[in-house]
Design a protein around this motif. Structure first.
Motif: not given
Length: 130
Positions: A70-75
């Motif tokens: 989710k952290g990567i996707m939020n970028l």
């Protein structure tokens, strides 16, 4: 996901964040794979006796993996394959949409591919990539 276009410079600027998050994902993945042989019997028992340490450990690793993804996707970056640690940054080459491609273990973003080509269609970054 917050889909967005990245220039090569922008993708490279956030790559350290992506690398850090992917390291968390890979660490959790390794631990899940280590615990997995015992997971099913533990989860079956947990359903009747309120849980166990092994089930709790497995759940914690799944949470860490999910947090990293989710952290990567939020970028605004697409997570394509957790096993390979493969991500794509939506970009442009000669005005066409492409993916700037990176995977776990690579030092830099060195490849691109067409949207429908996938990892097998990776080509080296050239002057046409913006």
């Amino acid at each position: 996901m917050n889909a967005r276009y990245f220039t090569l410079a922008e993708a490279r600027a956030i790559l350290p964040q992506v690398k850090e998050l992917m390291e968390h994902i890979q660490r959790a993945r390794r631990e899940i794979l280590r615990l997995r042989p015992d997971a099913w019997p533990v989860l079956q028992k947990a359903a009747t006796n309120g849980g166990s340490r092994a089930a709790s450990d497995l759940y914690q690793e799944f949470c860490q993996l999910e947090k990293g993804v989710k952290g990567i996707m939020n970028l605004g970056v697409l997570v394509k394959d957790i096993d390979q640690g493969l991500v794509d940054f939506l970009g442009k080459r000669a005005g066409r949409e492409i993916y700037l491609c990176w995977h776990y273990g690579e030092e830099d973003i060195l490849y691109w591919h067409d949207l429908n080509a996938g990892y097998a269609g990776r080509r080296p970054i050239d002057d046409l990539v913006s």
